[in-house]
Design an enzyme around this catalytic site. Structure first.
Site, PDB file in Angstrom:
ATOM      1  N   THR A   1      37.381  55.187  38.751  1.00 44.98           N
ATOM      2  CA  THR A   1      38.293  55.440  39.866  1.00 44.98           C
ATOM      3  C   THR A   1      39.362  54.372  39.945  1.00 44.98           C
ATOM      4  O   THR A   1      40.565  54.672  40.062  1.00 44.98           O
ATOM      5  CB  THR A   1      37.510  55.495  41.189  1.00 44.98           C
ATOM      6  OG1 THR A   1      36.562  56.561  41.131  1.00 44.98           O
ATOM      7  CG2 THR A   1      38.446  55.707  42.363  1.00 44.98           C
TER       8      THR A   1
ATOM      9  N   LEU B   1      45.889  53.319  48.252  1.00 50.89           N
ATOM     10  CA  LEU B   1      44.702  52.676  48.800  1.00 50.89           C
ATOM     11  C   LEU B   1      43.414  53.283  48.282  1.00 50.89           C
ATOM     12  O   LEU B   1      42.338  52.725  48.512  1.00 50.89           O
ATOM     13  CB  LEU B   1      44.696  52.747  50.338  1.00 50.89           C
ATOM     14  CG  LEU B   1      45.572  51.738  51.086  1.00 50.89           C
ATOM     15  CD1 LEU B   1      47.045  52.076  50.936  1.00 50.89           C
ATOM     16  CD2 LEU B   1      45.205  51.701  52.572  1.00 50.89           C
TER      17      LEU B   1
ATOM     18  N   TYR C   1      34.224  45.385  40.093  1.00 47.05           N
ATOM     19  CA  TYR C   1      35.309  45.684  41.031  1.00 47.05           C
ATOM     20  C   TYR C   1      36.461  44.694  40.857  1.00 47.05           C
ATOM     21  O   TYR C   1      37.631  45.075  40.756  1.00 47.05           O
ATOM     22  CB  TYR C   1      34.786  45.661  42.461  1.00 47.05           C
ATOM     23  CG  TYR C   1      35.816  45.950  43.520  1.00 47.05           C
ATOM     24  CD1 TYR C   1      36.523  47.146  43.519  1.00 47.05           C
ATOM     25  CD2 TYR C   1      36.068  45.037  44.547  1.00 47.05           C
ATOM     26  CE1 TYR C   1      37.463  47.424  44.501  1.00 47.05           C
ATOM     27  CE2 TYR C   1      36.997  45.310  45.532  1.00 47.05           C
ATOM     28  CZ  TYR C   1      37.698  46.497  45.506  1.00 47.05           C
ATOM     29  OH  TYR C   1      38.633  46.773  46.470  1.00 47.05           O
TER      30      TYR C   1
END
Length: 333
Positions: A95, A76, A149
């Site tokens: 990330t 997650l 994203y």
């Protein structure tokens, strides 16, 4: 069962950790606390089966160490939230792509089952009713930070699918649609805690654009058991599953519902996107999930009504926000 949860001190991650501990798992949480908070794990602090490791998924040695003995991994950890993605796109890309590759490699080496948490953002500007897992992705320019994203999470999914096909990694993906509940913060642009917090403080509820954009909100405690059930189902490996709410609602209607449920006197204020975000921001007009695949495989049903979600978010914020007004978290019934 030995389980590792990356991002386990985050909003969804902390609810997942609690659920797994109740099932009797030994749980290792890896979180760099960039958006997660140790206080999210207060309810299970000191639990015999819990170990917390502060670290980043970008650190391969740390990732290897927390996954080496894991039977399964729930991934997650990610850079999340509209504001964070728009303001710091490079951090998000690193990330969400490199970190996920580290997790995939570690799971391949350890033989761990992996559940990858993805997002409805990958569908971009597709306004179909309703979006199935095979629906087309319609994204804006890669030069617009808003889409980094969605692009990164799409690459995550492609990586996971390739690891399944080429290496036999037991990995399934869930695409989460606007999951909300206690412990979610409005700091990074999440709309429900933002509106609820404004109502509790007696501030105007700020709705961006014309407010007619629609979403389907799902409650975290409906979603978490489905995530675990999918991870435990071998038929899920190599597939993606939508997990979202059943009720489509516009954001302006959501704001009005928050005011009604909480008995607030706050007004609703429309804020142009150019005032809320940097130039070039784009929003999605509609996002509605088709949950059929998850329903058929594990019986997923988004059962918690929106009004109950609002009350529970308000109760959580009232417990942590000293500026929340007394009595505002009591719903009108």
């Amino acid at each position: 069962m030995r389980t590792t949860v990356t991002g386990g001190a985050g909003f969804i991650g902390s609810h997942l950790v609690e659920y797994l501990l109740r099932q009797g798992d030994e749980v290792v949480v890896l979180d760099d606390l960039s958006t997660g908070r140790l206080s999210n794990l207060d309810a299970v602090a000191g639990a015999a089966g819990l170990r917390f490791v502060e670290g980043s998924i970008l650190d391969r040695d740390t990732v290897d160490s927390v996954i080496a003995q894991a039977d399964r991994v729930f991934h997650l950890a990610a850079a999340v939230g509209v504001r964070l993605i728009v303001d710091r796109p490079l951090d998000g890309l690193r990330t969400n792509i490199h970190g996920t590759e580290n997790v995939l490699d570690a799971c391949r080496e350890s033989g761990s089952v992996l559940l990858l948490a993805s997002t409805s953002e990958i569908y971009g500007k597709n306004t179909s009713d309703a979006l199935s897992e095979e629906s087309d992705r319609i994204l804006g320019s890669p030069l617009t930070a808003r889409w980094t994203y969605a692009a990164a999470k799409g690459i995550d999914e492609a990586f996971a699918h390739a690891y399944w096909r080429e290496f036999g990694l037991q990995v399934a993906t869930v695409r989460l649609f606007n999951t909300v509940g206690p412990r979610q913060t409005g700091r990074y642009g999440m709309v429900v805690p933002t509106l609820v917090g404004q109502a509790l403080r007696g501030e105007p509820l700020t709705v961006f654009g014309d407010g007619l954009q629609t979403r389907c909100f799902s409650y975290v405690e409906d979603v978490v058991p489905a995530m675990v059930a999918i991870a435990e189902e071998p038929a899920a490996y190599g597939q993606a599953f939508n997990l979202g709410g059943a009720r489509e609602i516009s954001i302006v209607e959501l704001a009005e519902r928050v005011i009604e449920v909480l008995g607030s006197d706050s007004p609703v204020t429309l804020v142009p996107y150019e005032q809320a975000y940097a130039a070039g921001y784009e929003d999605m007009r509609r996002r509605v999930p088709d949950n059929r695949r998850a329903r058929e495989l594990v019986g997923f049903e988004p059962a918690t009504p929106l009004d109950d979600i609002i009350v529970r978010v308000a109760a959580g914020l009232s417990a942590t926000d000293p500026h929340a007004r007394d009595g505002q978290a009591v719903a009108r019934r």
